[in-house]
Design a protein around this motif. Structure first.
Motif, PDB file in Angstrom:
ATOM      1  N   ILE A  85      13.955 -44.750 -33.720  1.00  0.00           N
ATOM      2  CA  ILE A  85      14.408 -46.096 -33.326  1.00  0.00           C
ATOM      3  C   ILE A  85      15.700 -46.009 -32.526  1.00  0.00           C
ATOM      4  O   ILE A  85      15.834 -46.615 -31.459  1.00  0.00           O
ATOM      5  N   LEU A  86      16.656 -45.236 -32.997  1.00  0.00           N
ATOM      6  CA  LEU A  86      17.934 -45.100 -32.290  1.00  0.00           C
ATOM      7  C   LEU A  86      17.786 -44.381 -30.956  1.00  0.00           C
ATOM      8  O   LEU A  86      18.647 -44.488 -30.084  1.00  0.00           O
ATOM      9  N   ASP A  87      16.681 -43.673 -30.805  1.00  0.00           N
ATOM     10  CA  ASP A  87      16.442 -42.924 -29.571  1.00  0.00           C
ATOM     11  C   ASP A  87      15.827 -43.810 -28.473  1.00  0.00           C
ATOM     12  O   ASP A  87      15.754 -43.404 -27.320  1.00  0.00           O
ATOM     13  N   LYS A  88      15.412 -45.028 -28.841  1.00  0.00           N
ATOM     14  CA  LYS A  88      14.818 -45.942 -27.863  1.00  0.00           C
ATOM     15  C   LYS A  88      15.904 -46.453 -26.917  1.00  0.00           C
ATOM     16  O   LYS A  88      16.975 -46.871 -27.351  1.00  0.00           O
ATOM     17  N   PHE A  89      15.605 -46.446 -25.619  1.00  0.00           N
ATOM     18  CA  PHE A  89      16.605 -46.788 -24.598  1.00  0.00           C
ATOM     19  C   PHE A  89      17.249 -48.152 -24.814  1.00  0.00           C
ATOM     20  O   PHE A  89      18.466 -48.301 -24.797  1.00  0.00           O
ATOM     21  N   CYS A  90      16.421 -49.185 -25.003  1.00  0.00           N
ATOM     22  CA  CYS A  90      16.965 -50.548 -25.117  1.00  0.00           C
ATOM     23  C   CYS A  90      17.770 -50.729 -26.399  1.00  0.00           C
ATOM     24  O   CYS A  90      18.775 -51.453 -26.418  1.00  0.00           O
TER      25      CYS A  90
END
Length: 230
Positions: free
Chosen positions: A17-22
């Motif tokens: 989740i934290l790796d998602k760009f937005c």
């Protein structure tokens, strides 16, 4: 503290989740706290990771609290470019947008419809009452242009039949109307064959140069217009 998000405390799901760009962008721009981000469900993370949703949050049109309560359908609607544009330009409120049906959202997302709303030629209230057929007619380039240039009213446009709309949507017919050589009333009385004749460049050119009147032009047959091309 820094150890709150230390990698060895994160689950694989949280790390994803934290790796998602937005999501990262919302955290970096202080719209979402690390604490909130770590509590996101996969579904909430997917919604916040949509570029359209992120943009609405960053531009203060949608709160994180509202975003986290969105259904997948509502998120898909808000993520449509046309809907975002109307919200960002204050033509559609988030509250109105969240009540849209999929059909209404598709209509508002049409470039022609959106442009008419942004130019104050069509209200959101009118747009939401359009049938699919009316929306398709208003979305036609020449129809939209005639409305924007005050040659055709929204009221007239909404009463057009599919056949009348096809005639007004010919570039040649539009050109003659815009240059005051043909009135909307005259245009709407044309047969499909007459419209095809006036739409031919050679005929239109003669009318625009005052070498031929509309009445004279309409006396030509399609075969005779072919001779004029020589």
């Amino acid at each position: 503290s820094s150890d709150v998000c230390s990698s060895d405390l994160l689950t694989a799901e949280q790390a994803d989740i934290l790796d998602k760009f937005c999501i990262q962008d919302l955290v970096l721009k202080d719209k979402l706290s690390i604490y909130q981000a770590l509590k996101l469900t996969a579904k909430q993370a997917d919604i916040l990771n949509k570029l359209g949703i992120q943009d609405l949050v960053l531009k203060d049109k949608l709160s994180i609290y509202q975003a986290l309560k969105l259904t997948a359908e509502q998120a898909d609607i808000l993520n449509k470019l046309g809907i975002q544009d109307l919200v960002l330009k204050d033509k559609l409120s988030i509250e109105q947008a969240l009540k849209l049906t999929a059909k209404q959202a598709d209509i508002l997302n049409k470039l022609g419809i959106r442009y008419l709303v942004l130019k104050d030629k069509l209200s959101i209230e009118q747009a939401l009452k359009l049938t699919a057929e009316q929306a398709d007619i208003l979305d036609k380039f020449c129809i939209r242009d005639l409305v924007l240039k005050d040659n055709l009213s929204i009221e007239q446009a909404l009463k057009l039949t599919a056949e009348e709309a096809d005639i007004l949507n010919k570039l040649g017919i539009q050109d003659l109307v815009l240059k005051d050589k043909l009135s909307i009333e005259q245009a709407l009385k044309l047969t499909a064959e007459q419209a095809d004749i006036l739409d031919k460049f050679c005929i239109r050119d003669l009318v625009l140069k005052d070498k031929l009147s509309i009445e004279q032009a309409l006396e030509f047959t399609v075969e005779q217009t072919e001779v004029l091309k020589i």
